[in-house]
Design an enzyme around this catalytic site. Structure first.
Site, PDB file in Angstrom:
ATOM      1  N   ASP A 156       0.864  -1.178   0.000  1.00  0.00           N
ATOM      2  CA  ASP A 156       0.000   0.000   0.000  1.00  0.00           C
ATOM      3  C   ASP A 156       0.906   1.234   0.000  1.00  0.00           C
ATOM      4  O   ASP A 156       1.683   1.434   0.937  1.00  0.00           O
ATOM      5  CB  ASP A 156      -0.885  -0.028   1.245  1.00  0.00           C
ATOM      6  CG  ASP A 156      -1.964   1.035   1.244  1.00  0.00           C
ATOM      7  OD1 ASP A 156      -1.986   1.877   0.320  1.00  0.00           O
ATOM      8  OD2 ASP A 156      -2.781   1.028   2.183  1.00  0.00           O
ATOM      9  N   ASN A 199      -0.400  12.907  -6.072  1.00  0.00           N
ATOM     10  CA  ASN A 199      -1.409  13.459  -6.992  1.00  0.00           C
ATOM     11  C   ASN A 199      -1.636  14.946  -6.734  1.00  0.00           C
ATOM     12  O   ASN A 199      -1.748  15.733  -7.677  1.00  0.00           O
ATOM     13  CB  ASN A 199      -2.731  12.698  -6.859  1.00  0.00           C
ATOM     14  CG  ASN A 199      -2.730  11.386  -7.600  1.00  0.00           C
ATOM     15  OD1 ASN A 199      -2.066  11.229  -8.609  1.00  0.00           O
ATOM     16  ND2 ASN A 199      -3.470  10.434  -7.082  1.00  0.00           N
ATOM     17  N   ASP A 224      -0.296   8.606 -12.088  1.00  0.00           N
ATOM     18  CA  ASP A 224      -0.401   7.447 -12.981  1.00  0.00           C
ATOM     19  C   ASP A 224       0.982   6.956 -13.404  1.00  0.00           C
ATOM     20  O   ASP A 224       1.241   5.745 -13.446  1.00  0.00           O
ATOM     21  CB  ASP A 224      -1.228   7.793 -14.218  1.00  0.00           C
ATOM     22  CG  ASP A 224      -2.715   7.926 -13.919  1.00  0.00           C
ATOM     23  OD1 ASP A 224      -3.145   7.558 -12.803  1.00  0.00           O
ATOM     24  OD2 ASP A 224      -3.440   8.414 -14.813  1.00  0.00           O
ATOM     25  N   ASP A 248      -3.952   2.558  -4.923  1.00  0.00           N
ATOM     26  CA  ASP A 248      -2.502   2.543  -4.722  1.00  0.00           C
ATOM     27  C   ASP A 248      -2.051   1.274  -4.002  1.00  0.00           C
ATOM     28  O   ASP A 248      -1.066   1.271  -3.273  1.00  0.00           O
ATOM     29  CB  ASP A 248      -2.064   3.782  -3.945  1.00  0.00           C
ATOM     30  CG  ASP A 248      -2.677   3.866  -2.552  1.00  0.00           C
ATOM     31  OD1 ASP A 248      -3.591   3.071  -2.247  1.00  0.00           O
ATOM     32  OD2 ASP A 248      -2.240   4.723  -1.770  1.00  0.00           O
TER      33      ASP A 248
END
Length: 175
Positions: A66, A74, A83, A109
């Site tokens: 994770d 982001n 991405d 994620d």
């Protein structure tokens, strides 16, 4: 038109259909951002591997990864960078795994590694190699370097108290 031309058109149409079918199958099995197997396929593979490990009494290890503060990537660099970071991690996971291992994007994620015939200790060693690499090699993005950190869980069937693949996955996620 000749019979030969008609047959050529039919063959061309058949090949187009086969190509379209393969593209659809690829889309159904793989995550569109990373190209890794998607969660649904990963669950099918894990179910099969769990059954195999019970039958042959070999270890099976699952690693749950994770990413830490992916939202921050982001927010700071934009979703294209997010991405690209996911693709970068996916490529590293594939490079650092064996051909018999399965690497999948679980959600957002999160990634899952299925490591057949692998002990928990070997799974933990693999996670250490991945962490060391990502720490030493930040992801370059538009003149900046993105640090990648992650939390992980590693669980194995070696303990013999795991009744099914769902429990194995849940325990790796909660580890």
């Amino acid at each position: 038109t000749s019979l030969l031309e008609i047959r050529a058109v039919k063959v061309s149409l058949c090949l187009s259909n086969v190509t379209a079918h393969e593209k659809l199958k690829n889309m159904a099995y793989h995550d569109p951002t990373t190209g890794l197997l998607n969660r649904r396929v990963m669950e099918t593979v894990l179910s099969r591997e769990f059954t195999r490990t019970q039958r042959y009494e070999t270890p099976l290890t699952v690693v749950f990864i994770d990413l830490d503060d992916f939202k921050g990537i982001n927010d700071r660099y934009g979703h294209d960078a997010g991405d690209a970071t996911l693709r970068h991690i996916s490529e590293r996971l594939l490079e650092m795994s064996r051909e018999s291992d399965v690497v999948a994007r679980y959600a957002g994620d999160e990634f899952v590694l299925i490591l057949p015939q692998t002990t928990k200790a070997a799974g933990e060693q693999m996670v250490k190699r991945i962490r060391d690499y990502l720490t030493a090699q930040p992801f370059p993005w538009e003149g900046d370097l993105i640090s990648i950190r992650f939390s992980n869980g590693v669980r194995s069937t070696e303990t013999n108290d795991i009744p099914d693949w769902q429990t194995l996955l849940k325990m790796a996620d909660q580890d």
